[in-house]
Design an enzyme around this catalytic site. Structure first.
Site, PDB file in Angstrom:
ATOM      1  N   CYS A 283     -24.332   3.853 -13.494  1.00  0.00           N
ATOM      2  CA  CYS A 283     -23.189   4.823 -13.475  1.00  0.00           C
ATOM      3  C   CYS A 283     -23.734   6.159 -13.972  1.00  0.00           C
ATOM      4  CB  CYS A 283     -21.961   4.598 -14.200  1.00  0.00           C
ATOM      5  SG  CYS A 283     -20.583   5.727 -14.240  1.00  0.00           S
TER       6      CYS A 283
ATOM      7  N   CYS B 272     -15.973   1.909 -20.335  1.00  0.00           N
ATOM      8  CA  CYS B 272     -17.144   1.905 -19.872  1.00  0.00           C
ATOM      9  C   CYS B 272     -17.970   0.380 -20.101  1.00  0.00           C
ATOM     10  CB  CYS B 272     -18.070   2.759 -20.021  1.00  0.00           C
ATOM     11  SG  CYS B 272     -17.071   4.377 -19.167  1.00  0.00           S
TER      12      CYS B 272
ATOM     13  N   CYS C 214     -11.983   1.634 -15.202  1.00  0.00           N
ATOM     14  CA  CYS C 214     -12.154   2.913 -14.919  1.00  0.00           C
ATOM     15  C   CYS C 214     -11.045   3.885 -14.833  1.00  0.00           C
ATOM     16  CB  CYS C 214     -13.068   3.232 -13.721  1.00  0.00           C
ATOM     17  SG  CYS C 214     -13.948   4.746 -13.462  1.00  0.00           S
TER      18      CYS C 214
ATOM     19  N   CYS D 120     -17.450  -2.294 -18.048  1.00  0.00           N
ATOM     20  CA  CYS D 120     -17.703  -2.098 -16.528  1.00  0.00           C
ATOM     21  C   CYS D 120     -18.834  -2.750 -15.888  1.00  0.00           C
ATOM     22  CB  CYS D 120     -17.518  -0.478 -16.327  1.00  0.00           C
ATOM     23  SG  CYS D 120     -17.712  -0.107 -14.572  1.00  0.00           S
TER      24      CYS D 120
ATOM     25  N   GLU E  19       0.731  -1.031   0.061  1.00  0.00           N
ATOM     26  CA  GLU E  19      -0.050   0.060   0.077  1.00  0.00           C
ATOM     27  C   GLU E  19       0.938   1.388  -0.076  1.00  0.00           C
ATOM     28  OE1 GLU E  19      -3.344   0.862  -0.033  1.00  0.00           O
ATOM     29  OE2 GLU E  19      -3.603  -1.408  -0.858  1.00  0.00           O
TER      30      GLU E  19
HETATM   31  S1  SF4 Z   1     -19.326   3.104 -16.258  1.00  0.00           S
HETATM   32 FE1  SF4 Z   1     -18.764   4.448 -14.779  1.00  0.00          FE
HETATM   33  S2  SF4 Z   1     -17.577   3.504 -13.196  1.00  0.00           S
HETATM   34 FE2  SF4 Z   1     -17.620   2.018 -15.088  1.00  0.00          FE
HETATM   35  S3  SF4 Z   1     -15.853   2.600 -16.198  1.00  0.00           S
HETATM   36 FE3  SF4 Z   1     -17.361   3.724 -17.006  1.00  0.00          FE
HETATM   37  S4  SF4 Z   1     -17.140   5.837 -15.796  1.00  0.00           S
HETATM   38 FE4  SF4 Z   1     -16.197   4.070 -14.657  1.00  0.00          FE
END
Ligand code: SF4
Length: 348
Positions: free
Chosen positions: A206, A197, A190, A200, A35
């Site tokens: 989102c 996206c 992201c 994702c 970390e």
């Molecule tokens: S959908 Fe939203 S959370 Fe997912 S990668 Fe795109 S901007 Fe990021």
């Protein structure tokens, strides 16, 4: 379990990173070390440093017992050396106050140097399986976009809001995997520019994606021009090819590292060098700039070949003539190491 965590863990089971060296074994010392190394530094860079570090100092006790030069040499090149000194100091406090272990308590962790709330959360969640949220740079980016939070994440009101969201999403089960998963999502999907996206797991809910804000969130830091400083670095090299190094004081940049003597500018370089050694002609080397977070440093290096130590100048523990082998074993700022690695051959 909340929808955010359920979707994220499902994604993590297929796509998350499960072969990082600090995950095997995922003990408190290794989680903590990773970390701290990962602050300001990417995973690909950290892996090699982490492996060398734990090979040499495999336990918290080994770190606590190591001398500062060893720790700084292992850190050399990662930058932000205050992190390494805090790590070392915190290990010594753990030995004195916590039986040689990292405490399992948030307040006790926060009392150690260099451990903030997110690092403490990562240790408690990842090593001890306790339900604590984390909020590093990757997580801030995901949550800012997912919830459509405007304002720079470094502002305290924005950060407070993000901590509430982070806490709300952190599940009681599989907390360790969840914290790894949300970091992975920020690091691999992201991402800062051009988030992926369509890949994702949070795309359906989102806000940034729905409202076309993925390129403007997180809000950039308000512009701030950083000042520039200039100095000369003196490379005093004796006839055997040894270089004179000085250990920097406890304050200021590169504190505790070994570096080169400095002068305010090229015109002062000759007299500074003459106070340390008998020197002949000065040979200017190509200038370079090193950028710190708070200022730019313009460096004009000057080489003094065939320097001879002055007998009138007593040996000091913080000043030595070092051959290549010694230089390799000391903690040096990265630009100084690069400069020494690229020195021209000694003139006849
Ligand atoms: S959908 Fe939203 S959370 Fe997912 S990668 Fe795109 S901007 Fe990021």
């Amino acid at each position: 379990m909340n929808v955010f965590a359920t979707e994220l863990l499902r994604w993590y089971d297929h796509h998350g990173r499960k072969d990082l060296p600090w995950q095997h074994p995922r003990d408190a010392y290794r989680v903590w070390l990773s970390e701290i190394m990962l602050q300001q530094t990417q995973v690909v860079t950290v892996i090699g440093y982490f492996q060398r570090f734990v090979e040499r100092l495999p336990t918290l006790a080994a770190l606590a017992n190591a001398d500062e030069d060893t720790v700084l040499a292992l850190w050399s090149g990662l930058g932000y050396y205050r992190r390494a000194r805090f790590l070392h100091g915190a290990a010594q406090l753990c030995v004195e106050q916590h039986g040689g272990e990292l405490p399992r308590d948030l307040d006790a962790l926060l009392a150690l140097p260099g451990i903030g709330r997110s690092t403490a959360g990562a240790i408690l969640a990842q090593a001890y399986g306790l339900r604590f949220p984390i909020l590093d740079g990757n997580v801030k980016r995901v949550l800012t976009r997912y919830h459509g939070v405007a304002g720079h994440p470094g502002e305290s009101a924005v950060e407070k809001k993000l901590w509430l969201f982070a806490d709300e999403h952190t599940p009681a089960r599989r907390t360790a995997d969840f914290t790894q998963a949300i970091m992975d999502l920020g690091a691999t999907v992201c991402v800062r520019s051009k988030p992926l996206c369509p890949l994702c797991p949070q795309a359906a809910s989102c806000v940034a994606l729905r409202d076309g804000l993925t390129t403007v969130l997180p809000t950039a830091k308000p512009g701030k021009k950083i000042p520039t400083r200039a100095l000369s670095m003196l490379l005093l090299r004796d006839a055997r090819g040894r270089i004179l190094l000085e250990k920097r004081g406890a304050q200021g940049v590169w504190s505790g590292l070994w570096s080169l003597p400095e002068a305010d500018d090229a015109s002062a370089a000759g007299s500074v060098a003459a106070r340390i050694a008998r020197v002949g002609d000065a040979d200017p080397l190509p200038a370079f700039t090193h950028v710190f977070s708070h200022y730019r440093l313009d460096v004009s290096p000057i080489l003094f070949d065939h320097a001879a130590p002055l007998t009138a100048v007593a040996d000091r523990p913080d000043r030595r003539w070092c051959d290549r082998g010694e230089i390799a074993s000391l903690g040096l700022p990265a630009p100084v190491r690069t400069l020494l690695d690229n020195l021209p051959e000694i003139s006849p």
